[in-house]
Design a protein around this motif. Structure first.
Motif, mmCIF file in Angstrom:
data_model
loop_
_atom_site.group_PDB
_atom_site.id
_atom_site.type_symbol
_atom_site.label_atom_id
_atom_site.label_comp_id
_atom_site.label_asym_id
_atom_site.label_seq_id
_atom_site.Cartn_x
_atom_site.Cartn_y
_atom_site.Cartn_z
ATOM 1 N N LYS A 88 19.046 23.883 23.871
ATOM 2 C CA LYS A 88 17.793 23.128 23.972
ATOM 3 C C LYS A 88 18.058 21.637 23.889
ATOM 4 O O LYS A 88 17.485 20.853 24.660
ATOM 5 N N THR A 89 18.925 21.232 22.953
ATOM 6 C CA THR A 89 19.264 19.815 22.822
ATOM 7 C C THR A 89 19.916 19.291 24.092
ATOM 8 O O THR A 89 19.614 18.183 24.552
ATOM 9 N N SER A 90 20.800 20.099 24.665
ATOM 10 C CA SER A 90 21.472 19.683 25.902
ATOM 11 C C SER A 90 20.479 19.542 27.052
ATOM 12 O O SER A 90 20.563 18.608 27.853
ATOM 13 N N VAL A 91 19.520 20.469 27.120
ATOM 14 C CA VAL A 91 18.515 20.411 28.187
ATOM 15 C C VAL A 91 17.637 19.174 28.032
ATOM 16 O O VAL A 91 17.315 18.493 29.014
ATOM 17 N N ILE A 92 17.243 18.862 26.780
ATOM 18 C CA ILE A 92 16.422 17.677 26.541
ATOM 19 C C ILE A 92 17.174 16.410 26.948
ATOM 20 O O ILE A 92 16.618 15.516 27.602
ATOM 21 N N ALA A 93 18.443 16.333 26.554
ATOM 22 C CA ALA A 93 19.247 15.166 26.924
ATOM 23 C C ALA A 93 19.417 15.082 28.439
ATOM 24 O O ALA A 93 19.345 13.984 29.019
#
Length: 223
Positions: A88-93
């Motif tokens: 999720k963090t990677s997708v947001i970034a």
């Protein structure tokens, strides 16, 4: 005739040394068979005893196995949650980077115009909406929710507009709608003339309370 534990041994006619030898041999065979039977019976009892011990061990170890299975399952869930959070963090970034890239492509720095709204009001004005015009053309209209007004009142800024303008002189006009003193409907407009040079242009629409005048004040300033 000789009888041993249920077995009958008959000596041949003319008993003598030969007859006694046959009798002794028969007796030995009987004893061997009996020993084998006892061994088989003992082995069977030993197997049954071993099976009972193993069953008892399984019964005793079952709660531990359940706890271990639960621990492993919980560990797997925790690992999966961490993986999902990392994803999720990677997708947001990635989305943020793509949005920045898109803005750079659609709104180059040399023609970019960004207009923000800031709010520092209390009892004199409740913002409901803003209409923005650039060079006499309406580029956006926005209605604010209660949550957005609270966020602005805490010091946040809302990017009302992102667009392109060519280098040169331009005019920005903003029209504010809301509730003024005593809950009356309040409308106010303000205008700014500015010059677009090389590089992005930032403009802030500010709304503040005027304690001296007991009413809100609306302003536009360049960055």
């Amino acid at each position: 005739m000789f009888e041993f534990t249920g077995f009958k041994v008959c000596a041949p006619f003319g008993s003598g040394h030969i007859g006694r030898g046959v009798a002794v041999l028969s007796l030995a065979l009987v004893m061997v068979c009996s020993a084998q039977a006892v061994a088989v019976e003992s082995a069977g009892e030993g197997s049954e005893a071993s099976a009972s011990v193993r069953a008892l061990e399984q019964i005793i170890e079952t709660p531990m196995s359940i706890r271990e299975s639960r621990r492993q399952a919980q560990q797997a869930v925790n690992d999966l949650s961490r993986d999902l959070q990392g994803l999720k963090t990677s997708v947001i970034a990635l989305n943020r980077d793509l949005r920045v890239l898109e803005e750079d492509l659609l709104f180059p720095a040399n023609t970019r115009l960004s207009v923000f709204v800031s709010l520092d009001v209390g009892e004199f004005f409740q913002l409901e909406g803003v209409e923005l015009k650039v060079d006499g053309e309406t580029v956006t209209s926005y209605l604010y929710s209660e949550a957005e007004r609270e966020a602005l009142a805490k010091g946040g800024m809302h990017r009302l507009h992102l667009g392109n303008v060519s280098a040169g002189d331009h005019t920005v006009s903003a029209f504010f709608v809301g509730l003024g003193p005593n809950g009356r409907e309040y409308k106010r407009g303000t205008t700014l003339d500015f010059t677009k040079n090389v590089g992005p242009k930032y403009i802030e629409l500010s709304i503040v309370d005027s304690e001296a005048r007991q009413q809100p004040e609306f302003g536009i300033r360049e960055w």
